[in-house]
Design a protein around this motif. Structure first.
Motif, mmCIF file in Angstrom:
data_model
loop_
_atom_site.group_PDB
_atom_site.id
_atom_site.type_symbol
_atom_site.label_atom_id
_atom_site.label_comp_id
_atom_site.label_asym_id
_atom_site.label_seq_id
_atom_site.Cartn_x
_atom_site.Cartn_y
_atom_site.Cartn_z
ATOM 1 N N SER A 123 0.840 -1.211 0.000
ATOM 2 C CA SER A 123 0.000 0.000 0.000
ATOM 3 C C SER A 123 0.866 1.249 0.000
ATOM 4 N N ALA A 124 1.905 1.244 0.821
ATOM 5 C CA ALA A 124 2.809 2.398 0.873
ATOM 6 C C ALA A 124 3.524 2.591 -0.459
ATOM 7 N N ARG A 125 4.004 1.496 -1.047
ATOM 8 C CA ARG A 125 4.702 1.596 -2.340
ATOM 9 C C ARG A 125 3.746 2.038 -3.445
ATOM 10 N N LEU A 126 2.497 1.593 -3.380
ATOM 11 C CA LEU A 126 1.515 2.040 -4.365
ATOM 12 C C LEU A 126 1.350 3.555 -4.294
ATOM 13 N N GLY A 127 1.223 4.076 -3.087
ATOM 14 C CA GLY A 127 1.097 5.529 -2.926
ATOM 15 C C GLY A 127 2.292 6.282 -3.484
#
Length: 133
Positions: A41-45
Motif C-alpha cells: 500500500s505504501a509503495r503504491l502511494g
C-alpha cells in the motif's frame, strides 16, 4: 486450555507460512510483499505520486488479488469451523503449488498474483481463528 494451545499452534503455523512465502516473494519479485499488504500500500502511494504506471498497475494488482482472496474465502467457506478451515488450507496449498508451476513455465506475474490471492485467503483464516471476524 487444550483448545487455546491448538489455536496457538495453528496461528503460529499460518504466520510461519505467510512469512516464509513473503520472504520467497522478496527474493523472487524484488521489493514486492506477498502476504503483508501494508508495504505494498505504501509503495503504491509512492508510485502513484512519482512512479511509472507499470509499477502502479503491479501494486494495484497485488492489493486487488489479496482482497479478492479474502472475499473468496468468505464466499467459499462462510462458516469457518474445523472443516471450513481445512478447505481453505487445501485451496491455499493448491494455489501455492500452481503458482510454483506457473513461475517455472511462464512469466512471474501470474505466479505473484496467485500467491497474493492465496495469502488473502489465509489472512481471512487467521482473522477467523483469532475471533476478530
Amino acid at each position: 486450555m487444550k483448545n487455546n494451545k491448538h489455536i496457538f499452534i495453528v496461528l503460529t503455523a499460518l504466520s510461519f507460512i505467510a512469512a516464509f512465502i513473503s520472504v520467497l516473494g522478496i527474493f523472487e519479485f524484488g521489493d514486492m510483499f506477498i502476504s503483508f499488504m501494508s508495504g505494498n500500500s505504501a509503495r503504491l502511494g509512492i508510485h502513484i505520486a512519482n512512479g511509472p504506471i507499470k509499477e502502479v498497475v503491479f501494486y494495484t494488482g497485488a492489493l486487488t488479488f489479496f482482497i479478492f482472496g479474502v472475499f473468496v474465502a468468505n464466499i467459499l467457506v462462510p462458516t469457518l469451523d474445523a472443516l471450513g478451515m481445512i478447505q481453505i488450507m487445501l485451496i491455499e496449498c493448491v494455489l501455492l503449488s500452481l503458482s510454483l508451476v506457473m513461475d517455472s513455465v511462464h512469466d512471474s506475474l501470474p505466479s505473484f498474483l496467485l500467491l497474493t490471492f492465496a495469502m488473502g485467503m489465509q489472512n481471512r483464516l487467521q482473522f477467523a481463528i483469532n475471533g476478530l471476524i
